[in-house]
Motif scaffolding. Sequence first.
Motif, mmCIF file in Angstrom:
data_model
loop_
_atom_site.group_PDB
_atom_site.id
_atom_site.type_symbol
_atom_site.label_atom_id
_atom_site.label_comp_id
_atom_site.label_asym_id
_atom_site.label_seq_id
_atom_site.Cartn_x
_atom_site.Cartn_y
_atom_site.Cartn_z
ATOM 1 N N ALA A 42 0.648 -1.016 0.209
ATOM 2 C CA ALA A 42 0.196 -0.168 0.437
ATOM 3 C C ALA A 42 0.627 1.391 -0.224
ATOM 4 O O ALA A 42 0.115 2.226 -0.309
ATOM 5 C CB ALA A 42 -1.008 0.224 1.113
ATOM 6 N N LEU A 43 2.150 1.052 0.868
ATOM 7 C CA LEU A 43 2.656 2.092 0.773
ATOM 8 C C LEU A 43 3.350 2.774 -0.535
ATOM 9 O O LEU A 43 4.045 3.488 -1.023
ATOM 10 C CB LEU A 43 4.316 2.019 1.695
ATOM 11 C CG LEU A 43 3.432 2.462 3.478
ATOM 12 C CD1 LEU A 43 4.223 2.207 4.132
ATOM 13 C CD2 LEU A 43 3.380 4.416 3.597
ATOM 14 N N GLU A 44 4.195 1.402 -1.366
ATOM 15 C CA GLU A 44 4.637 1.596 -2.367
ATOM 16 C C GLU A 44 3.313 2.227 -3.191
ATOM 17 O O GLU A 44 3.818 3.422 -3.879
ATOM 18 C CB GLU A 44 5.082 0.052 -2.720
ATOM 19 C CG GLU A 44 6.111 -0.404 -2.526
ATOM 20 C CD GLU A 44 6.193 -1.617 -3.244
ATOM 21 O OE1 GLU A 44 5.943 -2.148 -3.925
ATOM 22 O OE2 GLU A 44 7.217 -2.397 -2.460
ATOM 23 N N GLU A 45 2.372 2.390 -3.526
ATOM 24 C CA GLU A 45 1.370 2.702 -4.129
ATOM 25 C C GLU A 45 1.224 3.538 -4.168
ATOM 26 O O GLU A 45 1.171 5.242 -4.740
ATOM 27 C CB GLU A 45 0.049 1.776 -3.536
ATOM 28 C CG GLU A 45 -1.058 2.065 -4.651
ATOM 29 C CD GLU A 45 -0.833 1.765 -6.550
ATOM 30 O OE1 GLU A 45 -1.784 2.748 -7.522
ATOM 31 O OE2 GLU A 45 -0.125 0.991 -6.799
ATOM 32 N N VAL A 46 1.360 4.479 -2.630
ATOM 33 C CA VAL A 46 0.972 5.472 -2.245
ATOM 34 C C VAL A 46 2.392 6.728 -3.040
ATOM 35 O O VAL A 46 2.156 7.762 -3.551
ATOM 36 C CB VAL A 46 0.874 5.958 -1.005
ATOM 37 C CG1 VAL A 46 1.826 7.345 -0.550
ATOM 38 C CG2 VAL A 46 -0.522 5.485 -0.294
ATOM 39 N N GLU A 47 3.493 5.946 -2.400
ATOM 40 C CA GLU A 47 4.916 6.351 -3.426
ATOM 41 C C GLU A 47 4.788 7.028 -4.998
ATOM 42 O O GLU A 47 5.104 7.854 -5.766
ATOM 43 C CB GLU A 47 6.066 6.073 -3.088
ATOM 44 C CG GLU A 47 7.091 6.351 -3.212
ATOM 45 C CD GLU A 47 8.579 6.067 -2.554
ATOM 46 O OE1 GLU A 47 9.593 5.466 -3.273
ATOM 47 O OE2 GLU A 47 8.124 5.615 -1.424
ATOM 48 N N LYS A 48 3.782 5.779 -5.605
ATOM 49 C CA LYS A 48 4.212 5.505 -7.429
ATOM 50 C C LYS A 48 3.038 6.529 -7.428
ATOM 51 O O LYS A 48 3.335 7.898 -8.216
ATOM 52 C CB LYS A 48 3.296 4.412 -7.561
ATOM 53 C CG LYS A 48 3.117 4.872 -9.191
ATOM 54 C CD LYS A 48 3.188 3.229 -9.333
ATOM 55 C CE LYS A 48 1.508 2.778 -9.404
ATOM 56 N NZ LYS A 48 1.145 1.780 -10.194
ATOM 57 N N PHE A 50 2.109 9.385 -6.038
ATOM 58 C CA PHE A 50 2.759 11.011 -5.359
ATOM 59 C C PHE A 50 4.199 11.140 -6.405
ATOM 60 O O PHE A 50 4.180 11.975 -6.311
ATOM 61 C CB PHE A 50 3.580 10.919 -4.062
ATOM 62 C CG PHE A 50 2.809 11.339 -2.988
ATOM 63 C CD1 PHE A 50 1.487 11.180 -2.890
ATOM 64 C CD2 PHE A 50 3.526 11.377 -1.354
ATOM 65 C CE1 PHE A 50 0.691 10.937 -1.966
ATOM 66 C CE2 PHE A 50 2.487 11.310 -0.038
ATOM 67 C CZ PHE A 50 1.208 10.944 -0.269
ATOM 68 N N THR A 51 4.959 9.976 -7.247
ATOM 69 C CA THR A 51 5.661 10.376 -8.276
ATOM 70 C C THR A 51 4.700 10.860 -9.180
ATOM 71 O O THR A 51 5.306 11.944 -9.855
ATOM 72 C CB THR A 51 6.323 9.289 -9.077
ATOM 73 O OG1 THR A 51 6.891 8.850 -6.915
ATOM 74 C CG2 THR A 51 6.579 9.487 -9.108
ATOM 75 N N THR A 52 3.824 10.690 -9.613
ATOM 76 C CA THR A 52 2.108 10.915 -10.876
ATOM 77 C C THR A 52 2.600 12.141 -10.672
ATOM 78 O O THR A 52 2.720 13.306 -11.542
ATOM 79 C CB THR A 52 1.805 10.378 -10.598
ATOM 80 O OG1 THR A 52 1.671 8.859 -11.387
ATOM 81 C CG2 THR A 52 0.631 10.390 -12.005
ATOM 82 N N MET A 53 1.834 12.600 -9.437
ATOM 83 C CA MET A 53 1.406 13.549 -8.845
ATOM 84 C C MET A 53 2.947 14.955 -8.505
ATOM 85 O O MET A 53 1.865 15.755 -9.340
ATOM 86 C CB MET A 53 1.092 14.251 -7.277
ATOM 87 C CG MET A 53 0.301 15.678 -6.566
ATOM 88 S SD MET A 53 -0.337 14.535 -5.268
ATOM 89 C CE MET A 53 1.056 15.091 -4.001
ATOM 90 N N LYS A 54 3.387 14.845 -9.226
ATOM 91 C CA LYS A 54 5.091 15.656 -8.590
ATOM 92 C C LYS A 54 5.548 15.894 -10.147
ATOM 93 O O LYS A 54 5.638 16.885 -10.539
ATOM 94 C CB LYS A 54 6.240 14.877 -7.892
ATOM 95 C CG LYS A 54 7.495 15.802 -7.902
ATOM 96 C CD LYS A 54 8.707 14.908 -7.485
ATOM 97 C CE LYS A 54 10.083 15.824 -7.159
ATOM 98 N NZ LYS A 54 11.468 15.010 -6.826
ATOM 99 N N ALA A 97 8.516 8.514 -0.034
ATOM 100 C CA ALA A 97 7.292 9.479 -0.170
ATOM 101 C C ALA A 97 6.960 11.118 0.533
ATOM 102 O O ALA A 97 6.017 12.092 -0.007
ATOM 103 C CB ALA A 97 5.727 8.897 0.008
ATOM 104 N N ARG A 98 7.607 11.413 1.960
ATOM 105 C CA ARG A 98 7.196 12.324 2.927
ATOM 106 C C ARG A 98 8.229 13.552 1.869
ATOM 107 O O ARG A 98 7.456 14.450 2.323
ATOM 108 C CB ARG A 98 7.780 12.257 3.884
ATOM 109 C CG ARG A 98 7.279 10.868 4.713
ATOM 110 C CD ARG A 98 7.347 11.985 6.400
ATOM 111 N NE ARG A 98 8.825 11.585 6.853
ATOM 112 C CZ ARG A 98 9.222 10.436 6.971
ATOM 113 N NH1 ARG A 98 8.720 9.103 7.160
ATOM 114 N NH2 ARG A 98 10.336 9.924 6.878
ATOM 115 N N LYS A 99 9.144 13.340 1.044
ATOM 116 C CA LYS A 99 9.664 14.231 0.607
ATOM 117 C C LYS A 99 9.230 14.876 -0.772
ATOM 118 O O LYS A 99 8.987 16.193 -0.914
ATOM 119 C CB LYS A 99 11.084 13.626 0.072
ATOM 120 C CG LYS A 99 12.045 14.413 -0.891
ATOM 121 C CD LYS A 99 13.365 14.197 -1.268
ATOM 122 C CE LYS A 99 13.668 13.073 -2.550
ATOM 123 N NZ LYS A 99 14.266 12.600 -3.100
#
Length: 343
Positions: A42-48, A50-54, A97-99
């Motif tokens: 689930a955390l990997e999905e969030v990180e992915k 966030f990368t898209t959002m960035k 993800a926080r970064k």
Amino acid sequence: MSFSFFKPSRPKTPQEVAKAINDSLLALDIQTVVEVKALEKALEEVEKNFTTMKCMLSGDGETEPNMDHVSQLALEICKEGVLDLLIHKLPILGWEARKDLVHCWSILMKQKVESTYCCAEYMENHLELLDFLVVYYDNKEIALNCGNMLRGCIRFPALAKYILESASFELFFKYVELPNFDVASDAFSTFKDLLTKHGTVVSEFLTAHYDEFFDLYEKLLTSPNYVTRRQSLKLLSEFLLETPNSHIMKRYILEVRYLKVMMTLLKDSSKNIQISAFHIFKVFVANPNKPREVKLILAKNHEKLTDLLQNLSAGKGDEDEQFEEEKELIIKEIERVSQLVNL
């Protein structure tokens, strides 16, 4: 022959990105993620996401962001209530993800859609989220992240005003003295922004909460921690000398207890602190309407004060010349007060 399965997937729309972030953050719910591996996934999905959002907000390094998409994403994030989840789930996010979140938060808070900063407006309508960010300073793992996010919010007067007047503001007097130097320094940066970014807001706050604020601030000025003393003294000069705070300065320099604090700081082992203290002390002395109690203290201690000031030097150059002139005037005024018969 068709090789369509090699084609890159269609880029997500702002609506899809916002929904994907929302859904992946909701999936971090402790009640639904009961296994370690499930949480990691689930955390990997969030990180992915966030990368898209960035990438959508700041480009991918090769292409500039589409500003229509940026605006639409900001609106969708507010519409979906994603800002709530970003704050509430912050403590369980990974470092990367926080970064990315901090980077995106800064862009989102500055994003103006038509005539409105929609994310700032969302925060105005959900002010309790600011309290969460302040309290997160107690968690050293995320303290620097929440500090960056808070300073992004403090750019807006209404958000700064809320923090100043909230019960959580008092926590900053603790945070700036935390044993972790990085966290304490970051907290002081936020504390400084709160007291210097919006002159009128700060003036109204200090007028309404004068006694409580300066009671707490005196503890910073007399802290055993050198960094705390030096930073708080420098900051005091900055916000007291702001034009909207002139009435606060006039009130401050009538009080003997604060004169005594400055006299103590004039004897500090640090030359930097001595010089900073002098620049506030001189206002007490130069005040043409000194109350009797202030005159008595100056008269009683005039010999020690004269010795202290005569041995105080700012350094070299034009600044030193001006400092010496001011010092001479202050010494003369102390001498004059000490010779008054009817004190």
